[in-house]
Design an enzyme around this catalytic site. Sequence first.
Site, PDB file in Angstrom:
ATOM      1  N   PRO A   1       0.852  -1.093   0.053  1.00 26.49           N
ATOM      2  CA  PRO A   1       0.119   0.033  -0.049  1.00 26.49           C
ATOM      3  C   PRO A   1       0.929   1.289  -0.137  1.00 26.49           C
ATOM      4  O   PRO A   1       1.695   1.321   0.811  1.00 26.49           O
ATOM      5  CB  PRO A   1      -0.807  -0.045   1.483  1.00 26.49           C
ATOM      6  CG  PRO A   1      -0.263  -1.228   1.782  1.00 26.49           C
ATOM      7  CD  PRO A   1       0.687  -2.000   1.232  1.00 26.49           C
TER       8      PRO A   1
ATOM      9  N   ASP B   1      -4.044   0.910  -5.666  1.00 27.80           N
ATOM     10  CA  ASP B   1      -4.817   2.149  -4.834  1.00 27.80           C
ATOM     11  C   ASP B   1      -5.463   1.591  -3.466  1.00 27.80           C
ATOM     12  O   ASP B   1      -6.547   1.121  -3.632  1.00 27.80           O
ATOM     13  CB  ASP B   1      -5.729   3.025  -5.505  1.00 27.80           C
ATOM     14  CG  ASP B   1      -6.051   4.143  -4.885  1.00 27.80           C
ATOM     15  OD1 ASP B   1      -6.868   4.210  -3.944  1.00 27.80           O
ATOM     16  OD2 ASP B   1      -6.147   5.358  -5.445  1.00 27.80           O
TER      17      ASP B   1
ATOM     18  N   TRP C   1      -8.196  -1.613   4.729  1.00 29.12           N
ATOM     19  CA  TRP C   1      -7.299  -2.781   4.847  1.00 29.12           C
ATOM     20  C   TRP C   1      -7.609  -4.237   3.987  1.00 29.12           C
ATOM     21  O   TRP C   1      -6.930  -4.947   3.571  1.00 29.12           O
ATOM     22  CB  TRP C   1      -6.581  -3.261   6.189  1.00 29.12           C
ATOM     23  CG  TRP C   1      -5.946  -2.155   6.848  1.00 29.12           C
ATOM     24  CD1 TRP C   1      -6.343  -1.162   7.725  1.00 29.12           C
ATOM     25  CD2 TRP C   1      -4.521  -1.974   6.620  1.00 29.12           C
ATOM     26  NE1 TRP C   1      -5.380  -0.227   8.038  1.00 29.12           N
ATOM     27  CE2 TRP C   1      -4.143  -0.734   7.419  1.00 29.12           C
ATOM     28  CE3 TRP C   1      -3.543  -2.326   5.795  1.00 29.12           C
ATOM     29  CZ2 TRP C   1      -2.865  -0.257   7.457  1.00 29.12           C
ATOM     30  CZ3 TRP C   1      -2.252  -2.275   5.955  1.00 29.12           C
ATOM     31  CH2 TRP C   1      -1.931  -0.700   6.861  1.00 29.12           C
TER      32      TRP C   1
ATOM     33  N   GLN D   1       4.055  -3.740   8.861  1.00 30.47           N
ATOM     34  CA  GLN D   1       3.072  -4.374   8.105  1.00 30.47           C
ATOM     35  C   GLN D   1       2.654  -5.723   8.542  1.00 30.47           C
ATOM     36  O   GLN D   1       2.005  -6.490   7.776  1.00 30.47           O
ATOM     37  CB  GLN D   1       3.379  -4.012   6.578  1.00 30.47           C
ATOM     38  CG  GLN D   1       3.468  -2.794   5.899  1.00 30.47           C
ATOM     39  CD  GLN D   1       2.202  -2.084   5.954  1.00 30.47           C
ATOM     40  OE1 GLN D   1       0.991  -2.965   6.000  1.00 30.47           O
ATOM     41  NE2 GLN D   1       1.946  -0.725   6.143  1.00 30.47           N
TER      42      GLN D   1
ATOM     43  N   TRP E   1      -0.501  -5.102   6.142  1.00 29.87           N
ATOM     44  CA  TRP E   1      -0.569  -5.736   4.955  1.00 29.87           C
ATOM     45  C   TRP E   1      -0.301  -7.139   4.815  1.00 29.87           C
ATOM     46  O   TRP E   1      -0.851  -7.884   4.065  1.00 29.87           O
ATOM     47  CB  TRP E   1       0.099  -4.912   3.804  1.00 29.87           C
ATOM     48  CG  TRP E   1      -0.017  -5.210   2.342  1.00 29.87           C
ATOM     49  CD1 TRP E   1      -1.036  -5.261   1.596  1.00 29.87           C
ATOM     50  CD2 TRP E   1       1.018  -5.616   1.348  1.00 29.87           C
ATOM     51  NE1 TRP E   1      -0.712  -5.553   0.358  1.00 29.87           N
ATOM     52  CE2 TRP E   1       0.423  -5.626   0.424  1.00 29.87           C
ATOM     53  CE3 TRP E   1       2.387  -5.573   1.536  1.00 29.87           C
ATOM     54  CZ2 TRP E   1       1.371  -5.964  -0.863  1.00 29.87           C
ATOM     55  CZ3 TRP E   1       3.126  -5.709   0.379  1.00 29.87           C
ATOM     56  CH2 TRP E   1       2.664  -6.066  -0.926  1.00 29.87           C
TER      57      TRP E   1
ATOM     58  N   LYS F   1      16.072   7.500  16.855  1.00 28.23           N
ATOM     59  CA  LYS F   1      14.955   7.357  16.045  1.00 28.23           C
ATOM     60  C   LYS F   1      15.067   8.613  15.291  1.00 28.23           C
ATOM     61  O   LYS F   1      15.222   9.581  15.781  1.00 28.23           O
ATOM     62  CB  LYS F   1      13.681   7.124  16.660  1.00 28.23           C
ATOM     63  CG  LYS F   1      12.826   6.320  16.083  1.00 28.23           C
ATOM     64  CD  LYS F   1      11.650   5.795  16.768  1.00 28.23           C
ATOM     65  CE  LYS F   1      10.436   5.599  15.781  1.00 28.23           C
ATOM     66  NZ  LYS F   1       9.312   4.974  16.502  1.00 28.23           N
TER      67      LYS F   1
ATOM     68  N   LYS G   1      10.752  14.598  13.337  1.00 25.53           N
ATOM     69  CA  LYS G   1      10.889  16.067  13.041  1.00 25.53           C
ATOM     70  C   LYS G   1      11.086  16.787  14.424  1.00 25.53           C
ATOM     71  O   LYS G   1      11.809  17.726  13.967  1.00 25.53           O
ATOM     72  CB  LYS G   1       9.211  16.340  12.839  1.00 25.53           C
ATOM     73  CG  LYS G   1       9.098  16.616  11.178  1.00 25.53           C
ATOM     74  CD  LYS G   1       7.770  16.961  10.665  1.00 25.53           C
ATOM     75  CE  LYS G   1       7.393  16.533   9.397  1.00 25.53           C
ATOM     76  NZ  LYS G   1       5.969  16.496   9.001  1.00 25.53           N
TER      77      LYS G   1
END
Length: 1023
Positions: A47, A86, A480, A516, A520, A553, A556
Amino acid sequence: MFKAVKPEVDIQKLEREQLDFWRLNRIFERSMEERKDAPRYVTYEGPPTVNGVPGVHHVLARAFKDIFPRYKTMRGYYALRKGGWDTHGLPVELALEKELGFTQKKQIEEYGIAVLKQFWDKNLLYKGLKVVPYCSRCGTPLSSHEVSLGYQDVEDPSVFVRFPLRDKPGVYFLVWTTTPWTLPANVALAVGENLDYVQVEGPVPNGEGTENLILAASLVDKVLTNREGYQIVKKFKGKDLLNTHYSPLYTFLPVETNYAYVVAGDFVSTEDGTGIVHIAPAFGVDDMAVGKENNLPVLQTVGADGKFIDAVTEFRGVWVKDADPEITRDLKRRGLMYKAERHKHTYPFCWRCGTPLLYFARDAWFLRATEYRQKMIDLNQTINWVPDHVQDGRFGNWLNELKDWALGRERYWGTPLPVWIDDQTGEGLCVGSVAELSQLAGRDLTELDLHRPYVDDITFPNPNGRGGTMRRVPEVIDVWFDSGAMPLAQWGYPAHNQEIFEEQFPADYICEAVDQTRGWFYTLHSISSMLFEEVSYKNVICLGLILDAKGEKMSKSKGNIVDPWEVFNAHGADAFRWYLFTSGPPGEPRRFSKDLVGDVVSRFWLTLWNTYSFFITYANLDGWTPTSAQPPVAQRDLLDQFVLAELHQMVKDVTEAFDTYDVPGATRPVEAFVEMLSNWYVRLSRRRFWKSESDADKMGAYATLYECLVTVSKLIAPTMPFMADALYRNLVVELDPKAPMSVHLALFPESNPALINETLVREMRLVEKLVSLGRAARESVRLGVRQPLADARFAVREARESGVIERFADLIMSELNVKSVGALNNAGDVVMYKLNPLQSLLGKKLRADFPKVQKWVRDDAPDADKRQWGEALLRGENIVVQLDGQDFALAAEEVQVTRGAAEGYAVAEDGGYLASLDTRLTEELIDEGLAREVVRRVQSLRKDADFNVEDRISLKYQAGERLTKAINRFADYIRAQTLAETMEQGDTNGDFVSAMYQPDPDGDPKKDTSIDGETLAIGVKRV
Ligand SMILES: [Zn+2]
């Protein structure tokens, strides 16, 4: 001729030109077209994420996804690349909610719906009242894999509440909860049937009189605020307490059934709390189960918005988490709060909006995943996981704890759940396509926007002719589901493309970040297990985190995020990739910085480039091409045979690593090989390329180095696609128009087992070892490498290793700059033993005798004795020392032994090997050393003057007496090495390029360019 190559290279320019070449010649498209009839190699795209700017972790994922399709293409497979399916789903929807835009996902969603219908037809889609994790901000339940995405450490209330027994005033059950807001929905208390409980009596804290509290016996000390004040008045087993009624704390909702009594719960533990658990079936999975077992009512005190409903008069309209303090205050006021604290625990939050999740009883649509749990577990065992611990760890544990998949989402955006329910009979049907819906609705809906609200307007009479109107359920589908349905949905299977679906299912390889595992990776596995009882992918790489250079890690807020473009622009895409592949196993966190990628350029990229540029320069000088005569490998120099043996062993190893999805194993050996090729093979072979006669030896060297470079270019094509093709195109295509025009259209190299010679490789490794010991010995006495020495001797561990010294004598002599080499038969000639009896071990044993024994063994004994003892001790044997008519036994561990060089020698040893250099210098050796220094300075001046390596020169010099004598003595040597047709003493001015080498006037040794203190002026001129 090959295209000329300079050692200086603009990496960015090279990569841009390579990109242009690929575009212009459609290399990528052709890599598929040319293999369209070949066996399939299948990968799936994960994804894609659309929020946020691209970061280093995106590069990581892209790079790893790219390797294996490239590799398999070179192994002759057809590897279709199909762009991201998508499955943006909610992250996109959230963005759209802000922008009021909309996206046409009509066709894609129709395909997802077709997949869902298969579940309906298999009776795997059902509706039920279930306690589900629920986000009151998004207004939707979350699937358990979504929940697993958003755990955080938080502080919550921790309250101990008195539940008054109905018929026994002053007696209370003491109950613990971290969610006071669930107390108005309480319907029962649960105890462990076999746990021990007690009733304690003591003064009411901060109050008057005494009270009785019931709680688990083992928790009394931990829970009671004033333990000494209480005494145990009764003891029970949990089962003795069953059916005891208490007065409910709140009675906002009318209840007609029997409730507010003690029930049994096998989930009750005495790890924390009081051993008595408050039961609110509307707000807990266990609670709901206990409630069903005991026919307890479900008190739904809270609305879909997470706020108390109007019937809960005291707290109506308050969001539940905000109600916690109000309820706590209320219970305090009523004397029911025993104590209120706060505690830290891990709690799930909505992965989309960060709101704390509530466990909430909802009517919800589920996929019956638990029915296939064992199938999923069994199939998981057939998947190759990298790293392999994910299989039974993170992923395996997840499958063991599998819950049914909560599929419906009460949201606006998203794929509508294609279920229509009869508003009178409750019958349902699942619609699989627009065509089917058109037929049911009796009108053409091809142009219908499949989204809400349009699709909600589609109603039709129950097709069985009875009942009422079929109306769509309000839910949309968990995004999902789209991600997991992509192998089918991307082809419109089963309505369309059956053949291509079967060809592209399951995937040979997928790759995403390890988070994931429950996203996914799970949805793919789940859907394929349920629909086909097959895996969806055979190999999967789970990628670890990217950390900054200090191992922290990237975030920002810390301001330590690295912009990938800065790295591309500084060091190129190849070095970036190579760093990601070689810096550690893919599943582990890895440090990342621009400088770390820069290290790849200097350590590997340029090493390979310089070796390549060296080859091209000399091959062009000699007019060598791949069609020149190639001596059979068996007749080539041992060095050639050795490097080809290493090459073919490496091809075998790298191929095996690619085939098992071991990325470091497919890359690190190439880097080690290139290092060896440059710093061992090419360095030792320089004179073979350099010499003027084009004999078989030189032809062998060219053929060997050429094969190494072409093979390396193919080996790194999947991992360093730019540099690989730049090398390949010049080395191969430039002179062979029939070759595939890009390395990415070529086949992967095959290892030739006949060339793998393990004995030779082992011997050469020994030579490398001895040479490095010899260098260390030279270093230990600070003798420059250009000073020739008379002799080097080596002690080896096994007799057969002595033969290696003889066989590779020329090589060792040239590497160590010595005149002769040989095996060392008697180490005693060159080595002195220093023995030190250790006081810490012998002091106690020898007592008063220790000082004299130590002095004798360490200092006064004859050297011959020390040698004999030292050798014995090093072999691990004990020795007996005779002194003053007494025998002293010393064990190997009691005496420290070090070996040093005897006068006139330098030695170094390691692991049973020893190198010894004769450091005694004759006048001739000194002169030769000086001559070599002169050669080095002439070569560097040639370089500064920008002469080509083949240019012949005339040479002038001025030097002192000693240096002049050395120059005269080795004039032939100097001329041959520097390509000087003439060499004479004289003024170096005029049209000569000149330089002066002299001591620094201020005596700074770093600025001293003289030769052993002597000044030298030289001038060179091209002739
Ligand atoms: Zn939310």
